[in-house]
Design an enzyme around this catalytic site. Structure first.
Site, short mmCIF file in Angstrom:
data_model
loop_
_atom_site.label_atom_id
_atom_site.label_comp_id
_atom_site.label_asym_id
_atom_site.label_seq_id
_atom_site.Cartn_x
_atom_site.Cartn_y
_atom_site.Cartn_z
N TYR A 18 -4.25 5.35 5.56
CA TYR A 18 -4.34 3.94 5.16
C TYR A 18 -4.48 3.10 6.42
CZ TYR A 18 -3.12 -0.73 3.69
OH TYR A 18 -3.17 -2.09 3.48
N GLU A 47 -8.74 -3.93 3.88
CA GLU A 47 -8.11 -2.61 3.98
C GLU A 47 -9.04 -1.47 3.64
OE1 GLU A 47 -4.58 -2.52 1.39
OE2 GLU A 47 -5.76 -1.71 -0.23
#
Ligand code: GDP
Ligand code: MN
Length: 377
Positions: free
Chosen positions: A101, A189
């Site tokens: 992530y 993201e």
């Protein structure tokens, strides 16, 4: 405003972040053609503005163009969390060795952007934060200096990324920060950023949330807005210049002024209720705006009571009352309504509403208590 995965990834690519070379389409037949061009296995992904598409069946692997067409036909007919799928992204299937992530967002408390990385990629970061918070590594970014190389290295070390990937990871982190800053995003993201079988890093999924208040600086991005995909109430509200945010409580709020709207939500909570929305009709709202606002509030099936908290300064209470009456004339509702009207033309406003079967309140506390009781009753 949220960007779709394919739009976010295109923006990432402009900043040097490696992405799969796929394309988006609205038809199953073209999905087949894209799969043919790409050759080999592909992944067909629903383009909707919600997370968890995988679990909902919106992401499917296909071994042949034929299978890609079938997968696309199925996915294009789906509704995911209430949103219809109108486009699919067809990407070459990735051989995934690890999922990371990497995201950047505003940290309001620190008054700085923060970049976050985790070795637990693929799943929603909120889940990681809840279950294994130690797996999230953070670096606050000085807006005047930007992301420093050592900060990217520190994140790479934190998630125990093998050394051979540090250089590219640093470039990706820099590209992501740049994309975030240049587009005036509040969130950018990559989840997951994968290490592939042939040892490359690639952004498999992308999400960008833009700051609506900065959209005027980005007409090219504003144009990407997908009307189909937005909650229709918010689109409707924007049309009338209302600031509306849907929440999950049961007391609909109609207030003039953002500060007063916040205070109204607080006091509803204080007396044990929960607001169904934030709604600021703004200063000087005319009857048509008020009517639109009430229609939007009443369209929410969770609303068990409505509370009007109007402070008449520039806004005239009689205008608001006319708006309420206009809306009530067209929507047939039994939802109890509590009104607190104070200020300019309040007597006239109250007189207009006298026959409208509404609960009147003398103070804000009184109104909130009555609204909470009405929602429960
Ligand atoms: P989300 O569920 O909406 O966040 O969609 P993602 O694009 O993040 O995909 C969810 C998961 O599907 C990823 O974490 C991967 O595990 C898997 N996935 C996505 N694309 C591919 C692919 O090309 N190949 C493989 N094997 N898995 C994929
Ligand atoms: Mn994802």
């Amino acid at each position: 405003m949220k960007l779709h995965e394919y739009q976010s990834k295109a923006l990432f690519a402009q900043h040097g972040i490696p992405i799969p070379k796929g394309r988006v389409t609205g038809t199953a037949l073209e999905a087949r053609e894209i799969a043919q061009e790409l050759g080999g296995r592909v992944v067909v992904k629903a383009q909707v503005l919600v997370g968890g598409r995988g679990k909902a069946g919106g992401i499917r692997l296909a071994k042949s163009p034929q299978e890609a067409e079938e997968a696309a036909a199925q996915i294009l007919g789906m509704t995911i969390k209430g949103l219809p799928v109108r486009k699919v992204l067809v990407d070459p299937a990735a051989d995934i060795r690890a999922e990371i992530y990497l995201g950047v967002t505003n940290d309001r408390a620190a008054r700085k952007p923060v970049m976050m990385a985790s070795s637990a990629g693929g799943v929603e970061i909120e889940e990681v934060a809840r279950l294994t918070p130690e797996k999230i590594h953070r670096e606050h970014i000085d807006p005047f200096l930007g992301l420093r190389d050592y900060q990217a290295r520190s994140l790479a070390a934190g998630i125990e990324l093998p050394r051979e990937h540090w250089k590219l990871f640093g470039q990706i982190a820099a590209g992501l920060y740049q994309a975030y800053v240049e587009s005036d995003a509040v969130l950018a993201e990559i989840n997951p950023l994968v290490i592939t079988g042939d040892n490359q890093l690639q952004a498999l999924d992308g999400k960008i949330v833009l700051d609506d208040n900065a959209l005027f600086r980005h007409p090219d991005l504003a144009e990407m807005r997908d009307m189909d995909e937005e909650a229709s109430a918010e689109t409707e509200a924007r049309k009338y210049g209302l600031s509306y945010v849907k929440l999950d409580g049961e007391i609909g709020c109609m207030v003039n002024g953002a500060g007063l709207a916040m205070a109204t939500m607080d006091i509803i909570k204080f007396f044990g209720g929960a607001p169904a929305n934030f709604l600021d009709i703004g200063g000087g709202a005319g009857a048509d705006k008020v009517a639109a606002a009430l229609r939007i509030i009443l369209a929410d099936p969770h609303v068990k009571a409505v509370m009007f908290n109007i402070f008449g300064g520039i806004t005239r209470c009689d205008e608001v009352a006319r708006g309420i009456l206009a809306a009530l004339a067209e929507v047939n509702t039994r939802v109890p309504m509590v009104v607190r009207l104070v200020g300019t033309n309040e007597e006239e406003g109250r007189r207009l509403l006298a026959d409208a079967n509404m609960i009147t309140a003398t103070s804000l506390a009184d109104a909130a208590q009555k609204a909470v009781a009405a929602a429960k009753g």
